[in-house]
Motif scaffolding. Sequence first.
Motif, mmCIF file in Angstrom:
data_model
loop_
_atom_site.group_PDB
_atom_site.id
_atom_site.type_symbol
_atom_site.label_atom_id
_atom_site.label_comp_id
_atom_site.label_asym_id
_atom_site.label_seq_id
_atom_site.Cartn_x
_atom_site.Cartn_y
_atom_site.Cartn_z
ATOM 1 N N GLN A 170 -0.604 7.061 1.101
ATOM 2 C CA GLN A 170 -1.942 7.647 0.997
ATOM 3 C C GLN A 170 -3.002 6.578 1.274
ATOM 4 O O GLN A 170 -3.968 6.827 1.994
ATOM 5 C CB GLN A 170 -2.164 8.249 -0.388
ATOM 6 C CG GLN A 170 -3.547 8.867 -0.544
ATOM 7 C CD GLN A 170 -3.784 9.405 -1.942
ATOM 8 O OE1 GLN A 170 -2.905 9.387 -2.785
ATOM 9 N NE2 GLN A 170 -4.990 9.898 -2.164
ATOM 10 N N GLN A 171 -2.819 5.387 0.727
ATOM 11 C CA GLN A 171 -3.775 4.305 0.964
ATOM 12 C C GLN A 171 -3.799 3.899 2.439
ATOM 13 O O GLN A 171 -4.856 3.641 3.000
ATOM 14 C CB GLN A 171 -3.424 3.091 0.092
ATOM 15 C CG GLN A 171 -3.698 3.301 -1.375
ATOM 16 C CD GLN A 171 -3.197 2.154 -2.231
ATOM 17 O OE1 GLN A 171 -2.174 1.534 -1.917
ATOM 18 N NE2 GLN A 171 -3.910 1.865 -3.320
ATOM 19 N N LYS A 172 -2.638 3.859 3.075
ATOM 20 C CA LYS A 172 -2.571 3.532 4.501
ATOM 21 C C LYS A 172 -3.293 4.580 5.327
ATOM 22 O O LYS A 172 -4.041 4.252 6.258
ATOM 23 C CB LYS A 172 -1.115 3.422 4.953
ATOM 24 C CG LYS A 172 -0.396 2.202 4.437
ATOM 25 C CD LYS A 172 1.051 2.186 4.903
ATOM 26 C CE LYS A 172 1.826 1.024 4.309
ATOM 27 N NZ LYS A 172 3.233 1.016 4.737
ATOM 28 N N GLN A 217 0.841 -1.196 0.000
ATOM 29 C CA GLN A 217 0.000 0.000 0.000
ATOM 30 C C GLN A 217 0.872 1.241 0.000
ATOM 31 O O GLN A 217 1.925 1.278 0.643
ATOM 32 C CB GLN A 217 -0.898 0.023 1.236
ATOM 33 C CG GLN A 217 -1.971 -1.029 1.231
ATOM 34 C CD GLN A 217 -2.871 -0.903 2.445
ATOM 35 O OE1 GLN A 217 -2.519 -0.280 3.442
ATOM 36 N NE2 GLN A 217 -4.046 -1.498 2.360
ATOM 37 N N THR A 218 0.355 2.261 -0.670
ATOM 38 C CA THR A 218 1.055 3.541 -0.640
ATOM 39 C C THR A 218 0.744 4.220 0.685
ATOM 40 O O THR A 218 -0.182 3.815 1.406
ATOM 41 C CB THR A 218 0.593 4.445 -1.807
ATOM 42 O OG1 THR A 218 -0.795 4.749 -1.625
ATOM 43 C CG2 THR A 218 0.808 3.767 -3.159
ATOM 44 N N GLU A 236 -5.693 6.649 4.321
ATOM 45 C CA GLU A 236 -7.128 6.568 4.053
ATOM 46 C C GLU A 236 -7.760 5.406 4.828
ATOM 47 O O GLU A 236 -8.850 5.533 5.374
ATOM 48 C CB GLU A 236 -7.378 6.400 2.554
ATOM 49 C CG GLU A 236 -7.118 7.658 1.752
ATOM 50 C CD GLU A 236 -7.246 7.439 0.255
ATOM 51 O OE1 GLU A 236 -7.441 6.280 -0.182
ATOM 52 O OE2 GLU A 236 -7.141 8.434 -0.480
ATOM 53 N N LYS A 237 -7.063 4.279 4.873
ATOM 54 C CA LYS A 237 -7.573 3.117 5.606
ATOM 55 C C LYS A 237 -7.663 3.424 7.098
ATOM 56 O O LYS A 237 -8.656 3.091 7.744
ATOM 57 C CB LYS A 237 -6.667 1.907 5.366
ATOM 58 C CG LYS A 237 -7.171 0.641 6.004
ATOM 59 C CD LYS A 237 -6.277 -0.540 5.675
ATOM 60 C CE LYS A 237 -6.778 -1.801 6.337
ATOM 61 N NZ LYS A 237 -5.920 -2.952 6.039
#
Length: 106
Positions: free
Chosen positions: A20-22, A17-18, A24-25
């Motif tokens: 940003q994805q981390k 995961q990037t 957001e999660k």
Amino acid sequence: MSFVKGQSGNVKGRPKQTEQQKDEKEQFIKLLKESTIKSLESIIYIAKDRLSKDRFNACKYLIDKAYGVETAFLLDGSEEAGPLVIEVVRRTKDPDMETETEEDWE
């Protein structure tokens, strides 16, 4: 290609995961946890509302979460609890009368 014990079928593995994805999660999980109590209160409100069309689903959701999805029935704690028997009895005005008349339905 046949199955080889100890070797993954996905050689590259799960994509990383990037940042940003981390983020957001994490924000998503935090938002869910903050709204849990309000959501549960809403579900309980629906379950208690006799006129709600979603009452059954709300009750089923609460029971599933509290006791597990595979719960077929709940016992009151006594080990000798037998099955609940519901007896359907024809209601007539005269106990000796075996058939209903049209007056019974008026």
